[in-house]
Structures are given as structure tokens and as C-alpha cells.
Design a protein around this motif. Structure first.
Motif, mmCIF file in Angstrom:
data_model
loop_
_atom_site.group_PDB
_atom_site.id
_atom_site.type_symbol
_atom_site.label_atom_id
_atom_site.label_comp_id
_atom_site.label_asym_id
_atom_site.label_seq_id
_atom_site.Cartn_x
_atom_site.Cartn_y
_atom_site.Cartn_z
ATOM 1 N N LEU A 21 0.873 -1.177 0.000
ATOM 2 C CA LEU A 21 0.000 0.000 0.000
ATOM 3 C C LEU A 21 0.908 1.225 0.000
ATOM 4 C CD1 LEU A 21 -2.796 1.422 0.428
ATOM 5 C CD2 LEU A 21 -2.309 1.290 2.888
ATOM 6 N N VAL A 22 0.712 2.109 -0.969
ATOM 7 C CA VAL A 22 1.510 3.332 -1.039
ATOM 8 C C VAL A 22 0.611 4.492 -0.648
ATOM 9 C CG1 VAL A 22 2.781 4.872 -2.584
ATOM 10 C CG2 VAL A 22 2.995 2.390 -2.834
ATOM 11 N N VAL A 23 1.070 5.294 0.312
ATOM 12 C CA VAL A 23 0.231 6.385 0.820
ATOM 13 C C VAL A 23 0.980 7.703 0.694
ATOM 14 C CG1 VAL A 23 -1.021 7.264 2.833
ATOM 15 C CG2 VAL A 23 -0.781 4.798 2.510
ATOM 16 N N ASN A 24 0.311 8.684 0.091
ATOM 17 C CA ASN A 24 0.841 10.046 0.053
ATOM 18 C C ASN A 24 -0.187 10.909 0.767
ATOM 19 O OD1 ASN A 24 1.693 12.606 -0.506
ATOM 20 N ND2 ASN A 24 1.956 12.284 -2.709
ATOM 21 N N ILE A 30 -5.442 12.766 0.404
ATOM 22 C CA ILE A 30 -4.635 11.539 0.542
ATOM 23 C C ILE A 30 -4.686 10.815 -0.790
ATOM 24 C CG2 ILE A 30 -4.462 9.241 1.571
ATOM 25 C CD1 ILE A 30 -5.361 10.201 4.103
ATOM 26 N N LYS A 31 -3.503 10.520 -1.332
ATOM 27 C CA LYS A 31 -3.453 9.665 -2.521
ATOM 28 C C LYS A 31 -2.968 8.298 -2.067
ATOM 29 C CE LYS A 31 -2.186 13.376 -5.637
ATOM 30 N NZ LYS A 31 -1.022 14.063 -6.147
ATOM 31 N N LEU A 43 -3.222 -2.617 -8.458
ATOM 32 C CA LEU A 43 -4.493 -3.273 -8.219
ATOM 33 C C LEU A 43 -5.572 -2.245 -7.957
ATOM 34 C CD1 LEU A 43 -3.198 -6.111 -5.890
ATOM 35 C CD2 LEU A 43 -3.506 -6.135 -8.361
ATOM 36 N N MET A 44 -5.150 -1.107 -7.403
ATOM 37 C CA MET A 44 -6.136 -0.114 -6.981
ATOM 38 C C MET A 44 -5.396 1.187 -6.756
ATOM 39 S SD MET A 44 -8.307 -0.808 -3.549
ATOM 40 C CE MET A 44 -9.324 0.346 -2.723
ATOM 41 N N ASP A 45 -6.015 2.300 -7.088
ATOM 42 C CA ASP A 45 -5.441 3.578 -6.657
ATOM 43 C C ASP A 45 -6.541 4.612 -6.538
ATOM 44 O OD1 ASP A 45 -5.871 4.240 -9.304
ATOM 45 O OD2 ASP A 45 -3.758 4.458 -9.807
ATOM 46 N N GLY A 46 -6.213 5.721 -5.908
ATOM 47 C CA GLY A 46 -7.251 6.725 -5.737
ATOM 48 C C GLY A 46 -6.783 7.923 -4.945
ATOM 49 N N ILE A 47 -7.729 8.840 -4.781
ATOM 50 C CA ILE A 47 -7.442 10.073 -4.046
ATOM 51 C C ILE A 47 -8.685 10.452 -3.256
ATOM 52 C CG2 ILE A 47 -8.061 11.439 -6.109
ATOM 53 C CD1 ILE A 47 -6.071 13.575 -5.088
ATOM 54 N N ALA A 48 -8.475 10.968 -2.050
ATOM 55 C CA ALA A 48 -9.576 11.457 -1.218
ATOM 56 C C ALA A 48 -9.317 12.918 -0.915
ATOM 57 C CB ALA A 48 -9.645 10.660 0.079
ATOM 58 N N GLU A 49 -10.296 13.762 -1.168
ATOM 59 C CA GLU A 49 -10.154 15.195 -0.864
ATOM 60 C C GLU A 49 -11.533 15.844 -0.788
ATOM 61 O OE1 GLU A 49 -7.882 16.944 -4.057
ATOM 62 O OE2 GLU A 49 -9.089 15.962 -5.562
ATOM 63 N N PRO A 50 -11.712 16.988 -0.132
ATOM 64 C CA PRO A 50 -10.716 17.662 0.691
ATOM 65 C C PRO A 50 -10.746 17.123 2.111
ATOM 66 C CG PRO A 50 -12.678 19.032 0.479
ATOM 67 C CD PRO A 50 -12.968 17.745 -0.216
ATOM 68 N N LEU A 51 -9.562 16.762 2.622
ATOM 69 C CA LEU A 51 -9.472 16.239 3.983
ATOM 70 C C LEU A 51 -9.916 17.302 4.978
ATOM 71 C CD1 LEU A 51 -6.093 14.355 4.432
ATOM 72 C CD2 LEU A 51 -8.375 13.399 4.106
ATOM 73 N N GLY A 52 -10.460 16.841 6.092
ATOM 74 C CA GLY A 52 -10.819 17.781 7.148
ATOM 75 C C GLY A 52 -12.254 18.258 7.030
ATOM 76 N N SER A 53 -12.909 18.049 5.904
ATOM 77 C CA SER A 53 -14.321 18.418 5.799
ATOM 78 C C SER A 53 -15.140 17.259 6.374
ATOM 79 C CB SER A 53 -14.690 18.710 4.347
ATOM 80 O OG SER A 53 -14.259 17.658 3.535
ATOM 81 N N PRO A 54 -16.424 17.484 6.691
ATOM 82 C CA PRO A 54 -17.198 16.407 7.319
ATOM 83 C C PRO A 54 -17.234 15.153 6.440
ATOM 84 C CG PRO A 54 -18.414 18.484 7.333
ATOM 85 C CD PRO A 54 -17.164 18.746 6.558
ATOM 86 N N GLU A 55 -17.207 15.350 5.132
ATOM 87 C CA GLU A 55 -17.259 14.213 4.221
ATOM 88 C C GLU A 55 -16.267 14.462 3.083
ATOM 89 O OE1 GLU A 55 -21.328 12.017 3.136
ATOM 90 O OE2 GLU A 55 -20.803 13.627 1.771
ATOM 91 N N ALA A 76 -7.961 11.496 7.930
ATOM 92 C CA ALA A 76 -7.018 10.560 7.323
ATOM 93 C C ALA A 76 -7.338 9.140 7.797
ATOM 94 C CB ALA A 76 -5.587 10.940 7.703
ATOM 95 N N HIS A 77 -7.694 9.016 9.077
ATOM 96 C CA HIS A 77 -7.994 7.704 9.648
ATOM 97 C C HIS A 77 -9.175 7.058 8.933
ATOM 98 C CE1 HIS A 77 -9.904 4.890 12.449
ATOM 99 N NE2 HIS A 77 -8.654 4.572 12.735
ATOM 100 N N ASP A 78 -10.238 7.831 8.706
ATOM 101 C CA ASP A 78 -11.426 7.271 8.047
ATOM 102 C C ASP A 78 -11.107 6.824 6.621
ATOM 103 O OD1 ASP A 78 -13.421 7.605 10.102
ATOM 104 O OD2 ASP A 78 -13.155 9.758 9.791
ATOM 105 N N VAL A 79 -10.315 7.633 5.933
ATOM 106 C CA VAL A 79 -9.986 7.299 4.543
ATOM 107 C C VAL A 79 -9.161 6.011 4.499
ATOM 108 C CG1 VAL A 79 -8.696 8.031 2.497
ATOM 109 C CG2 VAL A 79 -10.089 9.701 3.763
ATOM 110 N N VAL A 80 -8.129 5.957 5.332
ATOM 111 C CA VAL A 80 -7.256 4.772 5.348
ATOM 112 C C VAL A 80 -8.059 3.531 5.765
ATOM 113 C CG1 VAL A 80 -5.324 3.720 6.593
ATOM 114 C CG2 VAL A 80 -5.092 6.025 5.634
ATOM 115 N N ALA A 81 -8.936 3.702 6.755
ATOM 116 C CA ALA A 81 -9.750 2.564 7.211
ATOM 117 C C ALA A 81 -10.624 2.065 6.058
ATOM 118 C CB ALA A 81 -10.614 2.980 8.402
#
Ligand code: ADP
Length: 412
Positions: A21-24, A30-31, A43-55, A76-81
Motif C-alpha cells: 500500500l503506497v500512501v501520500n 490523501i493519494k 491493483l487499486m489507486d485513488g485520491i480522497a479530498e478535501p481532507l478535514g471536511s465532514p465528508e 485521514a484515519h477514516d480514509v485509510v480505514a
């Protein structure tokens, strides 16, 4: 396991049948990617943004499939989980990660290569937060998130600065009071090390020559831009310094300016140093000069449409880049190849052509047809054959992080 030629930089030895798992983990996004270090398969990749907002919006792609969007709570914890609990699709066999590799921006003078994360490493990364206040705390949040979900999973830190730790003092010291260095760590560190290292090794593989015998200037041109002098596989000079603001003109960063401008503008405008520094970081570069965009495609289109400020932005960008490349050759004493990478370097024949046009005195002559042909996914020579070559070499920092993760964990 497969290796890339005889090139130790790109080789993965030992059995790494499992993906990494590669995490940036950044301050606003978070990529992530799940990559087989041996084959490079994603196998899989993605991005989550904007961090810190409710969703946050999490865009996830599995293999070659189209990206799908998920919504998850915004830490960050929710995204990684979420990522760790959705690694496999229902019809797949269980997938075991070999470990997690994290991009960490600043490793100070302590980290010269990638390391297994433990409490001491985390404390050291935290201690460099003053040097990278936006990045290191966010990188640590990614490590902590993985640790909270999978405490047993080995984690590896891969530093942006590590590759440049081989620079000699003549390249890394500023001519400032000694105490600034000894007490406050004021020196040139350099960044984008993972990309410079990856494309250097890749260049050697493409040329079929040992990396240990090559003298390269690598130009990573993305939103951030830096160039490095790579001699026998090690960095001997680079354009970024204490922070990623030094050096080339970038999307929104000024690159080199006279340090005297800060006190001058404090007096002239009444704005404070923090505000002015933010403007050098976020309102300058291509955006500041063109007034149009930080995106090179838009700047080029505006210049073609007759916008004089956009044309000036291109002119300054190219002049400063060509000047930096020729300056970096001083640390090499001979140039074998100039390598273009990053979003601009891989995709803009125009910028490459303009830069090569200014570097004829180094023995570089553009091969116009080859230059026009090489898009993001190909890469190859773009100069006429000769002792000095120009190449496009696509970068893949995530793959190098996956490979370092495998190497460090397997102890090779
Ligand atoms: P980051 O540094 O955020 O990873 P990238 O490496 O993706 O960014 O590079 C982004 C830059 O690449 C932007 O300036 C973008 O305009 C530029 N770019 C992407 N495609 C092209 C293209 N076809 N022509 C010119 N510039 C391009």
C-alpha cells in the motif's frame, strides 16, 4: 521476481508476491495505491479530498476500470480505514499486503534512504515539522492512520529529501552565518528526490548503460518543478533548497527571488513576512506572471491566443529552466543526458523544444519528430543521436515507494 535489467535501483529481489500500500498523505488530500513491487501492477489507486471536511470524496480505481466515487468521513484515519477494508472485491481471493510505504517530505539530514517506521523514526519526522509544516504532520497522520487500523503491518518512510543527501557542502550550504546552519538547519535539502531517483535509474535502463557511469540532469516539471544533477547515480546538486520554493519557476511558486524583496515589500506594502511568503508560494510562478492560470496547458493556450503576459510567463519559465540546467552541469563536468519528466516534462513538446533550443551549446539538438511523438506513456529520445541526449522518461514515484517498501521490509 522480475527485475529491470541489471539496475539495482529498480530491482526488487526476494519474494514480494504481495502488493504494497503506497500512501501520500497531504494536508488537503490523501493519494493511495496498491502496487505489486515486482511487476508494477496497480491493483487499486485513488485520491480522497478535501481532507478535514465532514465528508470527503474518495475516487477509487481498480485496475483498468473507470474510477468510482465514494463518500467517507473526512479524516485521514477514516480514509485509510475505508481503503484497508475494501482492498479486495467479493470474488477475489484474500489479498495480503506486504506493508505500507509512505511519502514523507522532509527527512532533514538524518535520513539518507528509506527506513522502517518505528517510534524513533516518527519522533524524528515530527522534529522536522518546522522545516515542512504543511507536509510532515500530514505524512505522520497517514502513518498513524495505518498503524491504528493494522498495528502489525510493517511501514516504511520514503523521504523526498533523502536522495539529495549525497550533495557536497559546496552545493548544499548557503553563504549565511554559520549558526543558521548549525543551530537551525538552514541549508539546501532538495525535494522530489523519489522522482529524480526513479527517472535516473529508468534512463540508465532505457540507454542500456550502467547508472554508475552516467551524468544526468533530470528535470521534474509538474506543479512543483525542480532539476537535479545526478552523477553516477547520486545527486550532486539540485534547484530546490531549504524549502520547495527555491529554484525554477513553478505553477504558483516563484522559485528564486532576491531575499531582499521581503523586507522591501514589508516596507512598501505593510504586509507581514508570512503573508508575503504565502504570496510567493501560492500567487506567483506561472499564475503570478500570466494572470491566467498555474496550469501550463492554459498558459500555453493563452500565449497562442496572443496574451502577452502568458507569453512572458512561458519565456521566463523556459529561460530559468535552461539556465538552471546549464548551471547543474557544473556539478557533473560532463553531460550524458537531459531528462524531462513530470506533467509538463512528459506532455509538453513545446516546452521541451524551447528549452532544447537554448541548450545547443551543450551539444543538444532537438529531433523535432521524436519530440512531437513522445507522450506521457511512452518516453524515449527526443534529441538527434550524439554524445549528449535529451530524453522523456515518465516518472512513477508510487512504484519506487512500493519497491523501497519491499526492499526495506525484506531486508535486501
Ligand atoms: P503534480 O506536480 O501535482 O504531480 P503533474 O506532474 O501532473 O503535477 O503536472 C501538472 C502540470 O503538468 C500542469 O502544469 C499541467 O498543465 C501540466 N501538463 C499536463 N499535461 C500537459 C500538456 N499536454 N501540455 C502541457 N502541460 C501539461
Amino acid at each position: 521476481m522480475p527485475t529491470t535489467g541489471a539496475n539495482p535501483e529498480l530491482a526488487v529481489t526476494g519474494g514480494s508476491a504481495n502488493p504494497a500500500l503506497v500512501v501520500n498523505s497531504g494536508s488537503s488530500s490523501i493519494k493511495f495505491a496498491v502496487i505489486h513491487p515486482g511487476s508494477g501492477e496497480r491493483l487499486m489507486d485513488g485520491i480522497a479530498e478535501p481532507l478535514g471536511s465532514p465528508e470527503v470524496v474518495l475516487r477509487v480505481r481498480r485496475g483498468q476500470a473507470a474510477a468510482v466515487e465514494e463518500r467517507v468521513p473526512g479524516t485521514a484515519h477514516d480514509v485509510v480505514a475505508w481503503v484497508l477494508s475494501h482492498l479486495h472485491q467479493p470474488d477475489q481471493a484474500d489479498l495480503r499486503l506486504l506493508g505500507a510505504g509512505h511519502r514523507v517530505v522532509h527527512g532533514g539530514e538524518q535520513f539518507t534512504s528509506s527506513v522502517l517506521v518505528d517510534d524513533d523514526v516518527m519522533a524524528a519526522v515530527r522534529s522536522f515539522s518546522d522545516l515542512a509544516p504543511l507536509h510532515n504532520p500530514a505524512n505522520l497522520a497517514g502513518i498513524e492512520a495505518v498503524r491504528a487500523v493494522l498495528p502489525e503491518l510493517p511501514q516504511v518512510a520514503v523521504f523526498d529529501t533523502a536522495f539529495h543527501q549525497t550533495m557536497p557542502p559546496s552545493a548544499y550550504r548557503y553563504a549565511v552565518p554559520e549558526e543558521w546552519y548549525t543551530r537551525h538547519g538552514v541549508r539546501r535539502y532538495g525535494f522530489h528526490g523519489t522522482s529524480h531517483r526513479f527517472v535516473s535509474a529508468q534512463t540508465a535502463a532505457m540507454l542500456g548503460r550502467p547508472l554508475q557511469e552516467l551524468r544526468l540532469v533530470t528535470a521534474h516539471l509538474g506543479n512543483g518543478c525542480s532539476a537535479a544533477a545526478v552523477r553516477d547515480g547520486t545527486s550532486v546538486d539540485t534547484t530546490m533548497g531549504l524549502t520547495p520554493m527555491e529554484g525554477l519557476v513553478m505553477g504558483t511558486r516563484s522559485g528564486d527571488v532576491d531575499p531582499g524583496l521581503l523586507s522591501y515589500l514589508v516596507r512598501q506594502t505593510g504586509r507581514d513576512v508570512d503573508e508575503l511568503t504565502r504570496a510567493l508560494d501560492a500567487d506567483s510562478g506561472l499564475l503570478g506572471l500570466s494572470g491566467v492560470s498555474n496550469d501550463m496547458r492554459t498558459v500555453v493556450a493563452s500565449a497562442r491566443g496572443g496574451n502577452g503576459r502568458a507569453q512572458l510567463a512561458l519565456d521566463v519559465f523556459v529561460h530559468r529552466l535552461a539556465k538552471a540546467v546549464s548551471g547543474l552541469v557544473v556539478g557533473l563536468q560532463r553531460l550524458d543526458a537531459l531528462v524531462f519528466t513530470g506533467g509538463i516534462g512528459e506532455n509538453s513538446p513545446l516546452i521541451r523544444s524551447l528549452v532544447l533550443g537554448r541548450l545547443g551549446f551543450l551539444g543538444l539538438t532537438e529531433d523535432a519528430e521524436a519530440n512531437a511523438d513522445h507522450g506521457r506513456h511512452s518516453g524515449g529520445r527526443i534529441s538527434l543521436p550524439g554524445p549528449v541526449l535529451a530524453l522523456v522518461v515518465p516518472t512513477d514515484e508510487e512504484l519506487l515507494i512500493a519497491r523501497d517498501t519491499a526492499r526495506v521490509i525484506q531486508g535486501d
